[in-house]
Design an enzyme around this catalytic site. Structure first.
Site, PDB file in Angstrom:
ATOM      1  N   GLU A 163       0.650  -1.044  -0.015  1.00 33.87           N
ATOM      2  CA  GLU A 163      -0.319  -0.143  -0.054  1.00 33.87           C
ATOM      3  C   GLU A 163       0.863   1.270  -0.237  1.00 33.87           C
ATOM      4  O   GLU A 163       0.750   2.113   0.860  1.00 33.87           O
ATOM      5  CB  GLU A 163      -0.957  -0.072   1.085  1.00 33.87           C
ATOM      6  CG  GLU A 163      -1.884  -1.225   1.085  1.00 33.87           C
ATOM      7  CD  GLU A 163      -3.215  -1.026   2.190  1.00 33.87           C
ATOM      8  OE1 GLU A 163      -2.827  -0.325   3.381  1.00 33.87           O
ATOM      9  OE2 GLU A 163      -4.007  -1.870   2.362  1.00 33.87           O
ATOM     10  N   GLU A 339      -5.429  -8.617   0.379  1.00 39.90           N
ATOM     11  CA  GLU A 339      -6.243  -8.268   1.697  1.00 39.90           C
ATOM     12  C   GLU A 339      -7.617  -7.813   1.557  1.00 39.90           C
ATOM     13  O   GLU A 339      -7.888  -7.306   0.382  1.00 39.90           O
ATOM     14  CB  GLU A 339      -5.564  -6.817   2.465  1.00 39.90           C
ATOM     15  CG  GLU A 339      -4.240  -6.991   2.814  1.00 39.90           C
ATOM     16  CD  GLU A 339      -3.710  -5.891   3.530  1.00 39.90           C
ATOM     17  OE1 GLU A 339      -4.574  -5.004   4.177  1.00 39.90           O
ATOM     18  OE2 GLU A 339      -2.493  -5.711   3.549  1.00 39.90           O
TER      19      GLU A 339
END
Ligand code: IFM
Length: 442
Positions: A163, A339
């Site tokens: 991320e 995720e």
């Protein structure tokens, strides 16, 4: 009521995702540990402390849990500050411990996926300006090479950076992650340096290991124009999506990092992505708001009436998963859901959230989009950054004081899916009866 079973392709990866600082404990040599010590940084002054005590060895029992419940893959991260505690020092013991963990996964029939950078920097790097420093991409690549050399016997599936969009946004715009800046220019510089670091690391890993598959894990958050003046709201929504969601992976296609203020050319990034990792949790509505220049004239909020998680952090919008996968297939490379999950201490929402999101993955798989796996966030409750221990994302709960694990019903819901490589009518009826009419219409 019609019944059906939603099957997944053979070899589909079913796992959970974790990150070093969030589970290991006593990660004292990185910027997050130092950040936690500053008053007001983490909610209620909470600390990562012993976390889930993986560094003390409790990864063994948690990997047993993963194995016993049918998971065949696990995504974990390794800690730069442990492996390279000082610029001129490698810690071979730390590498041995990670080797033992990866071996432990293999012994349990679980395929490892390793992330090299998951939000934390060694203190020495932070003191040199972290990712604002133009030397950092090369330093990162050096660390990646060292770690990949040590771990390559046990891993072929790698994520360079987790991320990067959230890292830049939270650390340099919102000020919620270290170094706590609110500086757009710095955020874009960090973003560009992370593209450079990723590209260098990609090549280092491929030089070492021909069969390596290297990607990123991006947090993709669809942005929908709110309306009623949809054509006006579409402008900030599009700028936000192009910057937050799309700029980084697009730069790996054509070497151009398109920021709202300028385009940065990074030619070495072209073709440095073997698969796209997507982290999907929720989506936002966006409205043009000229009073918010620092937020790029956008006001963001959840769809009115959406079901929210415990602390209002996540709106439950499973269709967003399909939307993200539809966008991701445009890259024409394999996709992995790296995720997806929800904070839910008493597990009233998680089984349904999990089942309905996986159902959306199944829909995408049925269009023959190349989706190779799903990693649930997360295995056991962990330290959730500036939100401390107030958010509980684990399939298993954790009593932070006693280290006791508490089995939530979601464990069995996910186990049924992993073991059957499918979502069956019985699983939905048992764990998410509210979802039955939506998933089995007619
Ligand atoms: O805990 C985080 C993780 O570190 C990155 N993705 C989102 C998760 C939930 O907040």
């Amino acid at each position: 009521m019609p019944q059906a079973t939603f099957h997944f392709p053979p070899g589909f990866l079913w796992g959970t995702a974790t990150s070093s600082h969030q589970v290991e404990g006593n990660n004292k040599n990185n910027d997050w540990w130092a950040w936690e010590e500053q008053p007001g940084r983490v909610i209620n002054g909470q600390r990562s402390g012993l976390a889930c005590d993986w560094w003390g060895g409790r990864w063994r029992e948690d990997f047993d849990r993963a194995k016993e419940t049918g998971q065949n893959a696990h995504r974990l991260s390794i800690e730069w500050s442990r492996i390279q505690p000082a610029p001129d020092r490698w810690d071979e013991d730390a590498l041995d411990r990670y080797r033992a963990m990866l071996r432990g996964l293999h012994e349990r029939g679980i395929t490892p996926m390793v992330t090299f950078h998951h939000f934390c920097n060694p203190l020495w790097l932070a003191e040199r300006g972290g990712w604002e420093n133009e030397e950092t991409p090369a330093l990162f690549a050096r660390y990646v090479r060292k770690a990949a050399e040590a771990l390559q016997e046990y891993c072929t599936l790698w994520i360079t950076i987790n991320e990067p969009n959230v890292f830049a946004f939270e650390g340099y715009l919102e000020g919620l992650f270290p170094p706590g800046k609110k500086d757009l220019k710095a955020a874009f510089l960090v973003f560009a340096n992370m593209v450079r670091g990723h590209a260098l690391a990609y090549r280092e890993i491929h030089q070492l290991q021909r069969e390596a598959r290297v990607g990123l894990a991006l947090n993709i958050r669809p942005l929908h124009p709110a309306g009623p003046l949809t054509f006006l709201d579409a402008i900030p929504a599009r700028i936000g999506a192009r910057t937050f969601n799309e700029a980084f992976p697009n730069a790996l296609v054509d070497g151009k990092l398109r920021l709202p203020t300028r385009t940065v050319r990074i030619p070495e990034a072209v073709g440095t992505q073997d698969f796209l990792g997507v982290n999907y949790y929720t989506l936002d509505m966006v409205r043009l708001n000229l009073l918010r220049p620092s937020e790029m004239f956008a006001e963001r909020f959840y769809p009115p009436g959406a079901e929210l998680s415990d602390t209002g952090f996540i709106a439950n919008v499973p269709e967003g998963m399909f939307e993200v996968l539809k966008w991701a297939k445009g890259f024409r490379i394999p996709i992995i859901v790296t995720e997806n999950g929800v904070e839910d201490a008493d597990d009233h929402l998680r089984p349904r959230y999990l089942i309905e999101h996986i159902h959306q993955v199944w829909r995408a798989v049925n269009f023959n989009w190349p989706i190779k796996g799903y990693f649930h966030w997360t295995l056991v409750d962990n330290f959730e950054w500036e939100r401390g221990w107030t958010q509980r994302f684990g399939l298993w709960g954790l009593d932070v004081d006693t280290q006791q694990r508490i089995r939530r019903p979601s464990v069995d819901a996910y186990a049924a899916i992993c073991k059957q490589n499918a979502v069956s009518y019985e699983t939905v009826e048992k764990f998410a009866p509210q979802a039955v009419p939506r998933m089995f219409p007619g």
